[in-house]
Design a protein around this motif. Structure first.
Motif, PDB file in Angstrom:
ATOM      1  N   TRP A 136       0.855  -1.188   0.000  1.00  0.00           N
ATOM      2  CA  TRP A 136       0.000   0.000   0.000  1.00  0.00           C
ATOM      3  C   TRP A 136       0.882   1.226   0.000  1.00  0.00           C
ATOM      4  CZ3 TRP A 136      -2.707   2.662   4.563  1.00  0.00           C
ATOM      5  CH2 TRP A 136      -1.858   2.779   5.659  1.00  0.00           C
ATOM      6  N   ASN A 137       0.308   2.415  -0.057  1.00  0.00           N
ATOM      7  CA  ASN A 137       1.074   3.647  -0.194  1.00  0.00           C
ATOM      8  C   ASN A 137       1.211   4.416   1.110  1.00  0.00           C
ATOM      9  OD1 ASN A 137       1.221   3.185  -3.037  1.00  0.00           O
ATOM     10  ND2 ASN A 137      -0.853   3.989  -3.239  1.00  0.00           N
ATOM     11  N   GLY A 138       0.892   3.772   2.241  1.00  0.00           N
ATOM     12  CA  GLY A 138       0.877   4.472   3.517  1.00  0.00           C
ATOM     13  C   GLY A 138       2.045   4.188   4.426  1.00  0.00           C
ATOM     14  N   GLY A 139       3.022   3.407   3.968  1.00  0.00           N
ATOM     15  CA  GLY A 139       4.159   3.095   4.827  1.00  0.00           C
ATOM     16  C   GLY A 139       3.702   2.436   6.119  1.00  0.00           C
ATOM     17  N   GLU A 169      -8.610   9.885   0.667  1.00  0.00           N
ATOM     18  CA  GLU A 169      -7.454   9.375   1.397  1.00  0.00           C
ATOM     19  C   GLU A 169      -7.334   7.861   1.232  1.00  0.00           C
ATOM     20  OE1 GLU A 169      -5.204   9.791   5.698  1.00  0.00           O
ATOM     21  OE2 GLU A 169      -7.298  10.455   5.535  1.00  0.00           O
ATOM     22  N   LEU A 170      -8.442   7.136   1.340  1.00  0.00           N
ATOM     23  CA  LEU A 170      -8.389   5.685   1.207  1.00  0.00           C
ATOM     24  C   LEU A 170      -7.968   5.256  -0.196  1.00  0.00           C
ATOM     25  CD1 LEU A 170     -11.501   4.402   3.175  1.00  0.00           C
ATOM     26  CD2 LEU A 170      -9.131   4.495   3.908  1.00  0.00           C
ATOM     27  N   VAL A 171      -8.542   5.888  -1.206  1.00  0.00           N
ATOM     28  CA  VAL A 171      -8.193   5.531  -2.584  1.00  0.00           C
ATOM     29  C   VAL A 171      -6.714   5.800  -2.835  1.00  0.00           C
ATOM     30  CG1 VAL A 171      -8.557   6.148  -5.008  1.00  0.00           C
ATOM     31  CG2 VAL A 171     -10.522   5.814  -3.493  1.00  0.00           C
ATOM     32  N   GLU A 172      -6.205   6.899  -2.329  1.00  0.00           N
ATOM     33  CA  GLU A 172      -4.796   7.226  -2.526  1.00  0.00           C
ATOM     34  C   GLU A 172      -3.876   6.259  -1.789  1.00  0.00           C
ATOM     35  OE1 GLU A 172      -2.266  11.266  -3.082  1.00  0.00           O
ATOM     36  OE2 GLU A 172      -3.705  11.242  -1.421  1.00  0.00           O
ATOM     37  N   LEU A 173      -4.280   5.819  -0.600  1.00  0.00           N
ATOM     38  CA  LEU A 173      -3.447   4.938   0.205  1.00  0.00           C
ATOM     39  C   LEU A 173      -3.402   3.504  -0.321  1.00  0.00           C
ATOM     40  CD1 LEU A 173      -4.395   6.043   3.836  1.00  0.00           C
ATOM     41  CD2 LEU A 173      -2.141   6.284   2.752  1.00  0.00           C
ATOM     42  N   PHE A 174      -4.533   3.000  -0.782  1.00  0.00           N
ATOM     43  CA  PHE A 174      -4.625   1.575  -1.081  1.00  0.00           C
ATOM     44  C   PHE A 174      -4.557   1.234  -2.564  1.00  0.00           C
ATOM     45  CE2 PHE A 174      -6.329   1.723   3.214  1.00  0.00           C
ATOM     46  CZ  PHE A 174      -5.804   0.566   3.775  1.00  0.00           C
ATOM     47  N   THR A 175      -4.652   2.219  -3.448  1.00  0.00           N
ATOM     48  CA  THR A 175      -4.704   1.921  -4.878  1.00  0.00           C
ATOM     49  C   THR A 175      -3.692   2.758  -5.635  1.00  0.00           C
ATOM     50  OG1 THR A 175      -6.329   3.594  -5.592  1.00  0.00           O
ATOM     51  CG2 THR A 175      -7.198   1.613  -4.528  1.00  0.00           C
ATOM     52  N   ASP A 176      -3.511   2.430  -6.906  1.00  0.00           N
ATOM     53  CA  ASP A 176      -2.562   3.128  -7.765  1.00  0.00           C
ATOM     54  C   ASP A 176      -3.279   3.693  -8.990  1.00  0.00           C
ATOM     55  OD1 ASP A 176      -0.255   2.453  -6.180  1.00  0.00           O
ATOM     56  OD2 ASP A 176      -0.441   0.409  -6.965  1.00  0.00           O
ATOM     57  N   PRO A 177      -2.686   4.690  -9.651  1.00  0.00           N
ATOM     58  CA  PRO A 177      -3.304   5.247 -10.856  1.00  0.00           C
ATOM     59  C   PRO A 177      -3.652   4.175 -11.875  1.00  0.00           C
ATOM     60  CG  PRO A 177      -1.505   6.653 -10.150  1.00  0.00           C
ATOM     61  CD  PRO A 177      -1.460   5.425  -9.274  1.00  0.00           C
ATOM     62  N   ASP A 178      -4.834   4.312 -12.453  1.00  0.00           N
ATOM     63  CA  ASP A 178      -5.399   3.433 -13.473  1.00  0.00           C
ATOM     64  C   ASP A 178      -5.893   2.105 -12.923  1.00  0.00           C
ATOM     65  OD1 ASP A 178      -6.197   3.337 -16.212  1.00  0.00           O
ATOM     66  OD2 ASP A 178      -4.672   1.803 -16.560  1.00  0.00           O
ATOM     67  N   ASP A 179      -5.793   1.870 -11.606  1.00  0.00           N
ATOM     68  CA  ASP A 179      -6.401   0.676 -11.015  1.00  0.00           C
ATOM     69  C   ASP A 179      -7.913   0.726 -11.187  1.00  0.00           C
ATOM     70  OD1 ASP A 179      -4.033  -0.425 -10.194  1.00  0.00           O
ATOM     71  OD2 ASP A 179      -4.294   0.024  -8.064  1.00  0.00           O
ATOM     72  N   LEU A 180      -8.525  -0.454 -11.180  1.00  0.00           N
ATOM     73  CA  LEU A 180      -9.980  -0.576 -11.293  1.00  0.00           C
ATOM     74  C   LEU A 180     -10.556  -0.895  -9.922  1.00  0.00           C
ATOM     75  CD1 LEU A 180     -12.590  -0.722 -12.947  1.00  0.00           C
ATOM     76  CD2 LEU A 180     -12.032  -3.114 -13.480  1.00  0.00           C
ATOM     77  N   ILE A 181     -11.404   0.001  -9.418  1.00  0.00           N
ATOM     78  CA  ILE A 181     -12.000  -0.146  -8.089  1.00  0.00           C
ATOM     79  C   ILE A 181     -13.479  -0.455  -8.248  1.00  0.00           C
ATOM     80  CG2 ILE A 181     -12.647   1.087  -5.989  1.00  0.00           C
ATOM     81  CD1 ILE A 181      -9.490   2.023  -7.839  1.00  0.00           C
ATOM     82  N   LEU A 182     -13.947  -1.431  -7.483  1.00  0.00           N
ATOM     83  CA  LEU A 182     -15.352  -1.847  -7.493  1.00  0.00           C
ATOM     84  C   LEU A 182     -16.017  -1.451  -6.187  1.00  0.00           C
ATOM     85  CD1 LEU A 182     -17.810  -3.584  -8.504  1.00  0.00           C
ATOM     86  CD2 LEU A 182     -16.679  -5.548  -7.409  1.00  0.00           C
TER      87      LEU A 182
END
Length: 243
Positions: A136-139, A169-182
């Motif tokens: 994830w992106n939150g260290g 904040e959650l989308v930025e922490l757990f996902t990456d650009p162009d990821d597909l979120i459901l």
């Protein structure tokens, strides 16, 4: 596919028609405890009705199975505190690995109006992942997020709407650009707005036709760089506003 879509329907019927997604971030109905309390069976009788049924065991089981089959990475499910254990058991039973319980500490939340017991100051997020390596992106930051409730940022259009700042904040922490979120319970589309704003793709499913229409309207506005209010007023695009 396009950058986003909102499907009107029951997620139990729609999920089997979808392929793999990178992440699930969703806010399903909460437990009977919360729904009964909000409707007046308990002490918080002055709160507005939620407007939909509490989570059933059958719906929880069907969703957990679909998440385990279709989600490549993170699965985040919002719940009340009473729903944590059932969600953990259901998700693990379906084959995902439970990682942590996160918490949204709610600024400006309503007090306990009866005054005879503590009020609820947070909502829980059951965090799971497909078995294997995780990132994830939150260290090393804790899974605790502090935000005002929806309605302080912009007009609230859903009875259980999450604040956009929290979902960003959650989308930025757990996902990456162009990821597909459901989001199989997308409500008024707040998670979708966060996804579009951060360069992610989004699929939302919403059972209520009115909310599905609102979600589409919000995402169409966001795709044009508009807030929902400005889009309805026929304004020109202005980036950086709230939706």
């Amino acid at each position: 596919m396009s950058a986003w879509q909102v499907i009107h329907g029951d997620c139990r019927e729609v999920l089997p028609t979808l392929g793999q997604v990178d992440h699930v971030i969703t806010d399903p109905p909460y437990s009977r405890f919360t729904h009964d309390k909000t409707r007046g069976a308990g002490v918080a009788v002055d709160l507005e009705a939620i407007g939909f049924e509490a989570l059933s065991d059958e719906l929880q089981s069907a969703c957990s199975a679909a998440f385990a089959a279709q989600c490549r990475r993170w699965c985040l499910v919002w719940t009340d505190a009473e729903g944590i254990r059932p969600w953990v058991d259901s998700i693990e039973g379906a084959g995902l690995q439970h990682i942590r319980v996160g918490a949204w500490v709610k600024l400006s939340t309503a007090p306990q109006f009866s005054g005879d017991r503590p009020g609820t100051g947070f909502e829980a997020c059951v965090i799971a992942h497909r078995k294997g390596r995780k990132r994830w992106n939150g260290g090393g930051h804790a899974a605790v997020w502090t935000h005002h409730t929806a309605g302080r940022e912009a007009a609230k259009v859903h009875t259980t709407q999450k604040p956009l700042s929290l979902m960003l904040e959650l989308v930025e922490l757990f996902t990456d650009p162009d990821d597909l979120i459901l989001d199989p319970f997308c409500g008024s589309g707040t998670t979708g707005v966060a996804c579009l704003r951060l360069g992610r793709r989004f699929i939302g499913i919403e059972k209520d036709a009115t909310y599905a229409a609102v979600a589409r309207e919000r995402l169409e506005a966001e795709a044009q760089g508009l807030t929902l209010r400005d889009a309805r007023a026929g304004q020109l695009p202005m980036f950086g506003g709230e939706s």
